[in-house]
Write a protein that holds these residues in place. Structure first.
Motif, PDB file in Angstrom:
ATOM      1  N   ALA A 289      36.849 -78.289 -53.432  1.00  0.00           N
ATOM      2  CA  ALA A 289      37.301 -77.123 -54.424  1.00  0.00           C
ATOM      3  C   ALA A 289      38.327 -75.965 -53.917  1.00  0.00           C
ATOM      4  O   ALA A 289      38.964 -75.545 -54.318  1.00  0.00           O
ATOM      5  CB  ALA A 289      36.153 -76.573 -55.017  1.00  0.00           C
ATOM      6  N   ASN A 290      38.144 -75.890 -52.596  1.00  0.00           N
ATOM      7  CA  ASN A 290      38.711 -74.679 -51.751  1.00  0.00           C
ATOM      8  C   ASN A 290      39.759 -75.382 -50.882  1.00  0.00           C
ATOM      9  O   ASN A 290      40.360 -74.998 -49.952  1.00  0.00           O
ATOM     10  CB  ASN A 290      37.950 -74.001 -50.841  1.00  0.00           C
ATOM     11  CG  ASN A 290      36.931 -73.203 -51.632  1.00  0.00           C
ATOM     12  OD1 ASN A 290      37.265 -72.559 -52.529  1.00  0.00           O
ATOM     13  ND2 ASN A 290      35.560 -72.888 -51.172  1.00  0.00           N
ATOM     14  N   THR A 291      40.400 -76.635 -51.243  1.00  0.00           N
ATOM     15  CA  THR A 291      41.437 -77.151 -50.600  1.00  0.00           C
ATOM     16  C   THR A 291      42.725 -76.296 -50.807  1.00  0.00           C
ATOM     17  O   THR A 291      43.071 -75.650 -51.641  1.00  0.00           O
ATOM     18  CB  THR A 291      41.805 -78.451 -51.197  1.00  0.00           C
ATOM     19  OG1 THR A 291      40.699 -79.634 -51.066  1.00  0.00           O
ATOM     20  CG2 THR A 291      43.107 -79.333 -50.638  1.00  0.00           C
ATOM     21  N   SER A 292      43.435 -76.399 -49.606  1.00  0.00           N
ATOM     22  CA  SER A 292      44.646 -75.506 -49.569  1.00  0.00           C
ATOM     23  C   SER A 292      45.985 -76.464 -48.749  1.00  0.00           C
ATOM     24  O   SER A 292      45.496 -77.448 -48.257  1.00  0.00           O
ATOM     25  CB  SER A 292      44.633 -74.221 -48.600  1.00  0.00           C
ATOM     26  OG  SER A 292      44.257 -74.626 -47.197  1.00  0.00           O
TER      27      SER A 292
ATOM     28  N   ASN B 212      48.330 -72.146 -49.319  1.00  0.00           N
ATOM     29  CA  ASN B 212      47.932 -71.723 -50.660  1.00  0.00           C
ATOM     30  C   ASN B 212      46.876 -72.647 -51.209  1.00  0.00           C
ATOM     31  O   ASN B 212      46.953 -73.830 -51.060  1.00  0.00           O
ATOM     32  CB  ASN B 212      49.453 -72.052 -51.625  1.00  0.00           C
ATOM     33  CG  ASN B 212      50.281 -71.162 -51.235  1.00  0.00           C
ATOM     34  OD1 ASN B 212      50.215 -69.952 -50.962  1.00  0.00           O
ATOM     35  ND2 ASN B 212      51.522 -71.613 -50.790  1.00  0.00           N
ATOM     36  N   TYR B 213      45.865 -72.097 -51.990  1.00  0.00           N
ATOM     37  CA  TYR B 213      44.633 -72.845 -52.342  1.00  0.00           C
ATOM     38  C   TYR B 213      45.335 -73.599 -53.716  1.00  0.00           C
ATOM     39  O   TYR B 213      45.989 -73.018 -54.816  1.00  0.00           O
ATOM     40  CB  TYR B 213      43.472 -71.949 -52.865  1.00  0.00           C
ATOM     41  CG  TYR B 213      43.078 -71.472 -51.543  1.00  0.00           C
ATOM     42  CD1 TYR B 213      42.191 -72.154 -50.938  1.00  0.00           C
ATOM     43  CD2 TYR B 213      43.413 -70.233 -51.044  1.00  0.00           C
ATOM     44  CE1 TYR B 213      41.550 -71.764 -49.668  1.00  0.00           C
ATOM     45  CE2 TYR B 213      42.839 -69.599 -49.745  1.00  0.00           C
ATOM     46  CZ  TYR B 213      41.943 -70.623 -49.133  1.00  0.00           C
ATOM     47  OH  TYR B 213      41.321 -70.076 -47.797  1.00  0.00           O
ATOM     48  N   VAL B 214      44.831 -74.888 -53.835  1.00  0.00           N
ATOM     49  CA  VAL B 214      45.346 -75.817 -54.886  1.00  0.00           C
ATOM     50  C   VAL B 214      44.813 -75.235 -56.081  1.00  0.00           C
ATOM     51  O   VAL B 214      45.345 -75.400 -57.242  1.00  0.00           O
ATOM     52  CB  VAL B 214      45.011 -77.352 -54.684  1.00  0.00           C
ATOM     53  CG1 VAL B 214      45.175 -78.198 -55.897  1.00  0.00           C
ATOM     54  CG2 VAL B 214      45.536 -77.656 -53.320  1.00  0.00           C
ATOM     55  N   PHE B 215      43.420 -74.723 -56.258  1.00  0.00           N
ATOM     56  CA  PHE B 215      42.810 -74.637 -57.605  1.00  0.00           C
ATOM     57  C   PHE B 215      42.470 -72.921 -57.734  1.00  0.00           C
ATOM     58  O   PHE B 215      41.483 -72.761 -58.429  1.00  0.00           O
ATOM     59  CB  PHE B 215      41.413 -75.299 -57.366  1.00  0.00           C
ATOM     60  CG  PHE B 215      41.721 -76.895 -57.431  1.00  0.00           C
ATOM     61  CD1 PHE B 215      42.431 -77.632 -58.502  1.00  0.00           C
ATOM     62  CD2 PHE B 215      41.233 -77.498 -56.250  1.00  0.00           C
ATOM     63  CE1 PHE B 215      42.340 -79.118 -58.263  1.00  0.00           C
ATOM     64  CE2 PHE B 215      41.273 -78.756 -56.139  1.00  0.00           C
ATOM     65  CZ  PHE B 215      41.884 -79.563 -56.897  1.00  0.00           C
ATOM     66  N   SER B 216      43.272 -72.179 -57.313  1.00  0.00           N
ATOM     67  CA  SER B 216      43.053 -70.769 -57.588  1.00  0.00           C
ATOM     68  C   SER B 216      44.037 -70.134 -58.596  1.00  0.00           C
ATOM     69  O   SER B 216      44.327 -68.837 -58.556  1.00  0.00           O
ATOM     70  CB  SER B 216      43.241 -69.906 -56.222  1.00  0.00           C
ATOM     71  OG  SER B 216      44.603 -70.210 -55.837  1.00  0.00           O
ATOM     72  N   GLY B 217      44.882 -71.052 -59.524  1.00  0.00           N
ATOM     73  CA  GLY B 217      45.743 -70.404 -60.398  1.00  0.00           C
ATOM     74  C   GLY B 217      46.901 -69.707 -59.615  1.00  0.00           C
ATOM     75  O   GLY B 217      47.523 -69.996 -58.796  1.00  0.00           O
TER      76      GLY B 217
END
Length: 412
Positions: A125-128, A133-138
């Motif tokens: 969930a914290n993949t970057s 840049n984090y994939v799932f941070s909007g």
């Protein structure tokens, strides 16, 4: 008609100047490979060339945007594939944990395995990407989206922003999905209501999964609670619809473990075992907040498996209810992840199709621009040679003719 000496000289010089200028133009075209050196060469073609140059630049930018968007989506797709695999492994462990032949030690070992899978999910969930840049941070691309929350579950530090890339004149494509939409929410379509037993129950009643008997009934999305009363020998139950205002409660009905309990007009649920008076159960929509976070769901199952239940029928019923609740909610979360992944795959396919179209259009535009501004070498060389010969002939003719006069003719 009389031709004066000055007129004769002027005409010949003008002719040679014109030939020299034309020769210089052909030389410039041959050396540069461009037919349009200035707009004055061909105003109409120059205007068209400006338009084609702008179009070509747009295609180049679209190509760059498409490549960047596809790279982002491929990273998300790969990550979601890993999430799906991890969640399937978790579901298998939870099903195994429901085996009645296991002891407390076995269930504790499964809880440890589930904790390891949970850590994997949090890491995913914290993949970057490689740029941090984090994939799932909007829109909060540089902010780590998830951290563990006190008491279970996670805190989400991103937002619901969807980053979009302009990949064609009239098309923008989303290049990410927010963490809340992937890990903390569940769709209403394709998922099932979640059954649960109260952890404070003292009886041995266990609730199963709710089943839909009439899909078109709107009350299927309502939240229901089932309360047991009567006596231990003759238990009764009532069903309360907590969604309507004010809530409505059915009349007390005699409990029969072999008869499903109707909920509204389109859903039912089975409760087996021997619930005690005062025990309560619930059936809530899949989209309810308590059912939407895969991390909270997983933490609840891990906590339930860590509790000793051997030789305690009531505790065993509580564990069974917790696993039923957790597995239903977790399967709904898995459905959500697969829906998101399907959306990502669709966007990838669209971008790949756009790449092909853009490449074709870009090549055609460059070809049109080259035809408009480029030099036909065969024609240009031929014209250069012809003009050069004409200039040489004019120069030689002028040398011979300018020396002729009437006096020379008489004298000769």
């Amino acid at each position: 008609m009389r031709i004066s000496t000055s007129q004769f000289y002027n005409q010949n010089i003008q002719t040679m100047d014109n030939e020299q200028s034309q020769l210089a133009t052909y030389y410039q075209q041959l050396s540069s490979g461009t037919a349009l050196t200035t707009p004055a060469d061909n105003p109409l073609a120059a205007a068209q060339a400006v338009q084609l140059t702008m179009v070509s630049a747009s295609y180049s930018q679209y190509t760059t945007n498409q490549n960047a968007a596809l790279t982002s989506l491929q990273l998300e797709d790969k990550t979601l594939s890993s999430v799906t695999g991890t969640m399937q492994a978790i579901s298998s462990q939870v099903v195994r944990a429901g085996d009645g032949s296991l002891n407390d030690s076995d269930r504790a070992s499964i809880a440890k395995a589930l904790q390891g899978y949970r850590d994997q999910l949090l890491t995913l969930a914290n993949t970057s990407d490689g740029a941090g840049n984090y994939v799932f941070s909007g829109f909060q691309a540089t902010t780590q989206p998830f951290t563990n929350a006190t008491g279970g579950g996670v805190n989400y530090h991103g937002d619901d922003g969807i980053r979009e890339a302009q990949v064609a004149d009239t098309r923008q494509v989303a290049t990410n999905d927010s963490g809340s939409s992937v890990f903390l929410s569940v769709p209403s379509v394709g998922t099932t209501p979640v059954s649960a037993g109260n952890a404070a129950n003292t009886g041995t009643g266990t609730i199963g999964r709710a089943s839909i008997t009439n899909p078109v009934v709107t009350t299927n999305g309502h939240s229901y609670s089932i309360a047991f009363g009567g006596t231990a020998a003759a238990p009764t139950y009532t069903v309360t619809d907590n969604t309507v205002v004010p809530p409505t409660t059915t009349a007390a009905t005699a409990y029969n473990a072999n008869t499903p309990i109707p909920l509204g007009a389109g859903m039912q649920v089975a409760i087996t075992g021997a619930p005690n008076p005062g025990d309560t159960f619930s059936v809530t929509p899949s989209t309810a907040p308590q059912n939407s976070s895969m991390f909270s769901t997983l933490d609840s199952m891990i906590a339930a498996l860590q509790q000793p239940v051997s030789n305690n029928p009531a505790a065993q019923a509580t564990l069974s209810n917790a696993l039923t609740t957790g597995l239903s909610a977790f399967q709904n979360s898995l459905t959500n992840v697969t829906v998101v992944q399907a959306s990502v795959g669709g966007r990838e396919q669209e971008l790949q199709a756009l790449q092909t179209t853009t490449q074709t259009n870009s090549l055609q535009t460059k070809s049109d621009l080259a035809s408009l501004t480029g030099v036909d070498m065969v024609s240009a060389i031929s014209n250069f040679e012809l003009t050069q010969n004409a200039l040489q002939a004019a120069q030689q003719s002028f040398v011979k003719i300018q020396g002729m006069s009437l006096f020379q003719y008489i004298g000769g």
